[in-house]
Structures are given as C-alpha cells and as structure tokens.
Design a protein around this motif. Sequence first.
Motif, PDB file in Angstrom:
ATOM      1  N   ASP A  69     -59.265   2.859  39.812  1.00  0.00           N
ATOM      2  CA  ASP A  69     -59.395   2.921  41.269  1.00  0.00           C
ATOM      3  C   ASP A  69     -60.753   3.406  41.764  1.00  0.00           C
ATOM      4  O   ASP A  69     -61.131   3.125  42.897  1.00  0.00           O
ATOM      5  N   ASP A  70     -61.497   4.152  40.948  1.00  0.00           N
ATOM      6  CA  ASP A  70     -62.778   4.675  41.405  1.00  0.00           C
ATOM      7  C   ASP A  70     -63.941   3.702  41.209  1.00  0.00           C
ATOM      8  O   ASP A  70     -65.080   4.008  41.548  1.00  0.00           O
ATOM      9  N   LEU A  71     -63.651   2.505  40.674  1.00  0.00           N
ATOM     10  CA  LEU A  71     -64.693   1.497  40.460  1.00  0.00           C
ATOM     11  C   LEU A  71     -64.378   0.228  41.234  1.00  0.00           C
ATOM     12  O   LEU A  71     -63.219  -0.084  41.507  1.00  0.00           O
ATOM     13  N   THR A  72     -65.427  -0.506  41.568  1.00  0.00           N
ATOM     14  CA  THR A  72     -65.295  -1.814  42.209  1.00  0.00           C
ATOM     15  C   THR A  72     -66.333  -2.734  41.583  1.00  0.00           C
ATOM     16  O   THR A  72     -67.017  -2.347  40.632  1.00  0.00           O
ATOM     17  N   PRO A 130     -69.490   2.266  41.341  1.00  0.00           N
ATOM     18  CA  PRO A 130     -68.558   3.271  41.858  1.00  0.00           C
ATOM     19  C   PRO A 130     -68.070   2.814  43.242  1.00  0.00           C
ATOM     20  O   PRO A 130     -68.841   2.290  44.039  1.00  0.00           O
ATOM     21  N   ARG A 131     -66.782   3.011  43.503  1.00  0.00           N
ATOM     22  CA  ARG A 131     -66.216   2.659  44.807  1.00  0.00           C
ATOM     23  C   ARG A 131     -66.620   3.716  45.827  1.00  0.00           C
ATOM     24  O   ARG A 131     -66.507   4.905  45.568  1.00  0.00           O
ATOM     25  N   LYS A 132     -67.096   3.244  46.975  1.00  0.00           N
ATOM     26  CA  LYS A 132     -67.444   4.171  48.062  1.00  0.00           C
ATOM     27  C   LYS A 132     -66.171   4.482  48.827  1.00  0.00           C
ATOM     28  O   LYS A 132     -65.414   3.595  49.190  1.00  0.00           O
ATOM     29  N   ARG A 133     -65.926   5.733  49.074  1.00  0.00           N
ATOM     30  CA  ARG A 133     -64.703   6.164  49.786  1.00  0.00           C
ATOM     31  C   ARG A 133     -64.977   6.300  51.261  1.00  0.00           C
ATOM     32  O   ARG A 133     -65.933   6.687  51.745  1.00  0.00           O
TER      33      ARG A 133
END
Length: 133
Positions: A69-72, A130-133
């Motif tokens: 979930d923390d990567l895209t 990294p996924r930006k929140r």
Amino acid sequence: MSRADLELVTQVARLLGREILRVDDDGTLHARFLARPEFADRHGTVQGGIVSAMLDSAVSAVLLAQLPDDLTSMTVRLETEFLRPAPLSVLHAKAWLMTRDERSATTRGELSAPDGTTVAAATAHLRILPRKR
C-alpha cells in the motif's frame, strides 16, 4: 493490495469503462473495458489512443495489485502493437508481470475482442515510487 483497493476507480478508468474481473493466483489480471460509440475513429472502430489507454490501464493495474500500500507506479514507456481493428463493444484485457526490481517493472498485456481475437498488445515499463498520502 486488496480487492477493495483495486476497485478504486480513477476518472480515466471510469471513462474507459474499466472493470477488474479478477487477479489469478499467478498474478495475471483480467479486466474488461466498454468501448463506447464516442471512442470511434473514422472507420467505426476504437481509436488507437483509446486502445493504448485501455492497455496502459490494465498493465499498470497488474503491478499495483502486487505492490504494498505504501508504493505506487507510473508508466514511463508504453509500446503498443495494433494487430486488428478493435470493435466498439466490451473488450477483454489480460495483463501480467514480466520483471520487477525495487525501482521498476515491466508488464505485458493483451486486449481482445468478444470473439477472443487479440486486437492489440502492449509492453509497459513502469517506475515504482513511494505513494504520496
């Protein structure tokens, strides 16, 4: 990534009528797209850019399905092969992961007409971020 995460539909996926049907145990993703009359080119078949967008959506989703979930990811290169005219109908996509390391991946996908004829195929080179929140 959970099934619920895969069902999160972006505006582009919604425009393309994308529905993810399943992800097999081996990671192969199956989806379908609705090629609407607005997607027609002057020949009455799906315009090539739309075909590429459908394949990009499928080959990107297959990687996303396998990332935490923390990567895209984002597509950095998409090579589309147009094999036959794509009819204005429901088109089926199959996509799979070819290679992956920490920073990048290569995926492949095929788009088929209702009769099973492959109308286009694509190879995508994707960057993992990294996924930006």
